[in-house]
Design an enzyme around this catalytic site. Structure first.
Site, PDB file in Angstrom:
ATOM      1  N   GLU A  42      14.483 -55.799  87.596  1.00 26.00           N
ATOM      2  CA  GLU A  42      14.424 -55.154  88.904  1.00 26.00           C
ATOM      3  C   GLU A  42      15.701 -55.440  89.696  1.00 26.00           C
ATOM      4  O   GLU A  42      16.024 -56.602  89.960  1.00 26.00           O
ATOM      5  CB  GLU A  42      13.195 -55.658  89.663  1.00 26.00           C
ATOM      6  CG  GLU A  42      11.885 -55.332  88.946  1.00 26.00           C
ATOM      7  CD  GLU A  42      10.727 -56.183  89.420  1.00 26.00           C
ATOM      8  OE1 GLU A  42      10.845 -56.811  90.503  1.00 26.00           O
ATOM      9  OE2 GLU A  42       9.710 -56.246  88.713  1.00 26.00           O
ATOM     10  N   GLU A  69       6.360 -56.296  85.753  1.00 28.77           N
ATOM     11  CA  GLU A  69       6.746 -57.436  84.926  1.00 28.77           C
ATOM     12  C   GLU A  69       6.143 -57.380  83.521  1.00 28.77           C
ATOM     13  O   GLU A  69       6.786 -57.749  82.539  1.00 28.77           O
ATOM     14  CB  GLU A  69       6.357 -58.748  85.616  1.00 28.77           C
ATOM     15  CG  GLU A  69       7.242 -59.125  86.782  1.00 28.77           C
ATOM     16  CD  GLU A  69       7.019 -58.276  88.023  1.00 28.77           C
ATOM     17  OE1 GLU A  69       7.934 -58.199  88.879  1.00 28.77           O
ATOM     18  OE2 GLU A  69       5.919 -57.681  88.140  1.00 28.77           O
ATOM     19  N   GLN A 128      12.365 -61.415  88.825  1.00 30.02           N
ATOM     20  CA  GLN A 128      13.027 -61.788  90.076  1.00 30.02           C
ATOM     21  C   GLN A 128      12.681 -63.188  90.564  1.00 30.02           C
ATOM     22  O   GLN A 128      13.539 -63.913  91.052  1.00 30.02           O
ATOM     23  CB  GLN A 128      12.692 -60.773  91.175  1.00 30.02           C
ATOM     24  CG  GLN A 128      13.602 -59.575  91.164  1.00 30.02           C
ATOM     25  CD  GLN A 128      13.467 -58.735  92.423  1.00 30.02           C
ATOM     26  OE1 GLN A 128      12.554 -58.937  93.235  1.00 30.02           O
ATOM     27  NE2 GLN A 128      14.361 -57.785  92.588  1.00 30.02           N
ATOM     28  N   PHE A 129      11.420 -63.563  90.459  1.00 29.60           N
ATOM     29  CA  PHE A 129      10.966 -64.914  90.787  1.00 29.60           C
ATOM     30  C   PHE A 129       9.952 -65.329  89.727  1.00 29.60           C
ATOM     31  O   PHE A 129       9.177 -64.497  89.247  1.00 29.60           O
ATOM     32  CB  PHE A 129      10.306 -64.969  92.168  1.00 29.60           C
ATOM     33  CG  PHE A 129      11.253 -64.753  93.314  1.00 29.60           C
ATOM     34  CD1 PHE A 129      11.865 -65.827  93.950  1.00 29.60           C
ATOM     35  CD2 PHE A 129      11.543 -63.467  93.756  1.00 29.60           C
ATOM     36  CE1 PHE A 129      12.745 -65.626  94.996  1.00 29.60           C
ATOM     37  CE2 PHE A 129      12.406 -63.262  94.807  1.00 29.60           C
ATOM     38  CZ  PHE A 129      13.023 -64.344  95.432  1.00 29.60           C
ATOM     39  N   ALA A 130       9.953 -66.611  89.374  1.00 24.95           N
ATOM     40  CA  ALA A 130       9.020 -67.088  88.354  1.00 24.95           C
ATOM     41  C   ALA A 130       7.571 -66.812  88.745  1.00 24.95           C
ATOM     42  O   ALA A 130       6.704 -66.643  87.876  1.00 24.95           O
ATOM     43  CB  ALA A 130       9.221 -68.584  88.114  1.00 24.95           C
ATOM     44  N   ASP A 131       7.297 -66.739  90.029  1.00 18.96           N
ATOM     45  CA  ASP A 131       5.950 -66.439  90.513  1.00 18.96           C
ATOM     46  C   ASP A 131       5.448 -65.089  90.026  1.00 18.96           C
ATOM     47  O   ASP A 131       4.233 -64.843  89.966  1.00 18.96           O
ATOM     48  CB  ASP A 131       5.934 -66.414  92.045  1.00 18.96           C
ATOM     49  CG  ASP A 131       6.649 -67.610  92.659  1.00 18.96           C
ATOM     50  OD1 ASP A 131       7.853 -67.769  92.389  1.00 18.96           O
ATOM     51  OD2 ASP A 131       6.026 -68.359  93.426  1.00 18.96           O
ATOM     52  N   TYR A 132       6.380 -64.181  89.673  1.00 16.31           N
ATOM     53  CA  TYR A 132       5.995 -62.832  89.263  1.00 16.31           C
ATOM     54  C   TYR A 132       5.815 -62.703  87.750  1.00 16.31           C
ATOM     55  O   TYR A 132       5.528 -61.611  87.257  1.00 16.31           O
ATOM     56  CB  TYR A 132       7.068 -61.820  89.698  1.00 16.31           C
ATOM     57  CG  TYR A 132       7.366 -61.786  91.175  1.00 16.31           C
ATOM     58  CD1 TYR A 132       6.480 -62.309  92.115  1.00 16.31           C
ATOM     59  CD2 TYR A 132       8.546 -61.220  91.641  1.00 16.31           C
ATOM     60  CE1 TYR A 132       6.763 -62.275  93.474  1.00 16.31           C
ATOM     61  CE2 TYR A 132       8.840 -61.174  92.990  1.00 16.31           C
ATOM     62  CZ  TYR A 132       7.946 -61.701  93.904  1.00 16.31           C
ATOM     63  OH  TYR A 132       8.241 -61.658  95.246  1.00 16.31           O
ATOM     64  N   ILE A 133       5.984 -63.780  87.037  1.00 16.04           N
ATOM     65  CA  ILE A 133       5.960 -63.688  85.576  1.00 16.04           C
ATOM     66  C   ILE A 133       4.541 -63.580  85.016  1.00 16.04           C
ATOM     67  O   ILE A 133       4.348 -63.143  83.880  1.00 16.04           O
ATOM     68  CB  ILE A 133       6.684 -64.906  84.951  1.00 16.04           C
ATOM     69  CG1 ILE A 133       7.216 -64.562  83.549  1.00 16.04           C
ATOM     70  CG2 ILE A 133       5.773 -66.134  84.892  1.00 16.04           C
ATOM     71  CD1 ILE A 133       8.166 -65.602  82.986  1.00 16.04           C
ATOM     72  N   PRO A 142       1.953 -61.499  85.379  1.00 20.62           N
ATOM     73  CA  PRO A 142       1.492 -60.243  84.765  1.00 20.62           C
ATOM     74  C   PRO A 142       2.070 -60.000  83.373  1.00 20.62           C
ATOM     75  O   PRO A 142       1.494 -59.247  82.587  1.00 20.62           O
ATOM     76  CB  PRO A 142       1.988 -59.168  85.750  1.00 20.62           C
ATOM     77  CG  PRO A 142       2.108 -59.877  87.054  1.00 20.62           C
ATOM     78  CD  PRO A 142       2.565 -61.253  86.702  1.00 20.62           C
ATOM     79  N   HIS A 167       7.073 -67.274  96.123  1.00 28.33           N
ATOM     80  CA  HIS A 167       8.477 -67.242  95.703  1.00 28.33           C
ATOM     81  C   HIS A 167       8.998 -68.637  95.365  1.00 28.33           C
ATOM     82  O   HIS A 167      10.209 -68.849  95.337  1.00 28.33           O
ATOM     83  CB  HIS A 167       9.368 -66.639  96.794  1.00 28.33           C
ATOM     84  CG  HIS A 167       9.042 -65.224  97.136  1.00 28.33           C
ATOM     85  ND1 HIS A 167       8.001 -64.884  97.952  1.00 28.33           N
ATOM     86  CD2 HIS A 167       9.625 -64.058  96.749  1.00 28.33           C
ATOM     87  CE1 HIS A 167       7.954 -63.564  98.081  1.00 28.33           C
ATOM     88  NE2 HIS A 167       8.928 -63.043  97.353  1.00 28.33           N
TER      89      HIS A 167
END
Length: 346
Positions: free
Chosen positions: A38, A69, A91-96, A98, A138
């Site tokens: 992204e 993701e 973009q951030f590990a928090d989004y990994i 999914p 984040h």
């Protein structure tokens, strides 16, 4: 072990610049390398880690993806099986999360399920940890989840020189790698550790980094400070926090920067702990089921008869990540000094 092109010059870089340089080198060197994610193309990434790469290498080599993701990692798995070496950015590990099913069920198992007919040489880059007041969504540190996925390697650099060498090694590796980048030190090797926040992206210092190709072998820890009194195991930002506190207290501690959590350099850990007889583990992530628990178990199993005191841990708290209180959440001078005093007394 580090291998480098002896003809290359060096340049002063912070971690963001070193990561950018690693991808630039691999895009230039290997036509199968592609960078995706992204806003990584025209915009150059939310932290500017891919700035200039699309302009230099073209839209088919560095390209933007939808906000998906699961799709990003899933497409990267297919690319790897097809023969490419994708470098997807989350973009951030928090989004990994999914995309975890793609990592666990597809990427990690592809080599085994296909009897090595297919491999998955992809490197998932993602910034992790706190330090920018990013709040709960984040700032997470999910490294222990990554290390629980058999077949996926987990790498965390602590400085620009290591970041470039490890990232090149990860991209060249034939297995999937999760490359966690501590964003608190993106723009300097150390952005403060006291109760007051220090601007995380202010340029405090940088490192001399070779401009060309070099690699640092995955699975090899680094001794950043030799000592006899105790062994401290850390990675990422906590290497700098620990080193600063130890030197301020005047303690003869040996600090091991793990660099790669999986595969883990257990030999380096065992050698150090058997020498010092004491072990302190420091990480930013939540305490319960954090990677420090695995380290403590390994030290206990391998070094029990050499230990002069119980293994200690200083970690984040078992709470949702606090937004305005993140500097209190981090392991810092008070908690680390308390642990050091306790372990050296025993």
């Amino acid at each position: 072990m580090m291998s480098a092109d002896p003809q290359t010059g060096t340049k002063t870089m912070n971690m963001i610049e070193a990561i950018n340089s690693a991808m630039d080198v691999m895009l230039e060197r290997d036509p199968n390398t592609v960078v995706m994610g992204e806003d990584v193309g025209f915009f150059g990434g939310v932290f500017r880690a891919t700035a200039g790469l699309q302009k230099k290498h073209g839209k088919t080599r560095v390209f933007d993806t939808p906000i998906n993701e699961c799709g990003i990692i899933g497409v990267a798995v297919g690319m790897g099986a097809y023969g490419l070496r994708p470098v997807p950015e989350i973009q951030f590990a928090d989004y990994i999360y999914p995309g975890l099913d793609q990592l666990v069920s597809e990427a990690a198992r592809l080599r085994y399920r296909s009897a090595a007919d297919f491999i998955c040489p992809m490197t998932v880059r993602t910034p992790f940890g706190g330090g920018i007041f990013g709040g709960q969504t984040h700032s997470q540190s999910p490294e222990s989840i990554m290390t629980h996925i058999c077949g996926v390697k987990t790498v965390i650099p602590s400085n620009p020189y290591d970041a470039k060498g490890l990232l090149i090694a990860a991209i060249e590796d034939n297995d999937p790698v999760v490359f966690l980048e501590p964003k608190r030190i993106y723009n300097g090797p150390f952005s403060g550790y006291y109760d007051r926040p220090v601007e995380p992206w202010s340029k405090h210092d940088a490192s001399a980094v070779p401009e060309g190709h070099y690699r640092i072998e995955l699975g090899k820890a680094a001794t950043v400070r030799s000592g006899e009194a105790l062994t401290i195991l850390a990675y990422g930002t906590m290497v700098h926090v620990t080193k600063t506190i130890v030197e301020e207290m005047g303690i003869d501690a040996e600090i091991i920067d793990l660099r790669t959590l999986l595969p883990l350099d257990i030999e380096a850990i065992e050698t150090s702990v058997k020498k010092t007889g004491r072990c302190l583990i420091i990480h930013e992530a939540t305490r319960t089921s954090g990677f420090g628990a695995e380290l403590a178990a390994l030290v206990q199993e391998r070094c029990f008869y050499h230990l002069e005191a119980p293994v200690e841990r200083v970690t984040g708290f078992d709470t949702p990540y606090p937004h305005s209180l993140e500097w209190a959440y981090f392991p810092g001078p008070v908690r680390i000094a308390t642990a050091l005093t306790k372990i050296l007394k025993d």
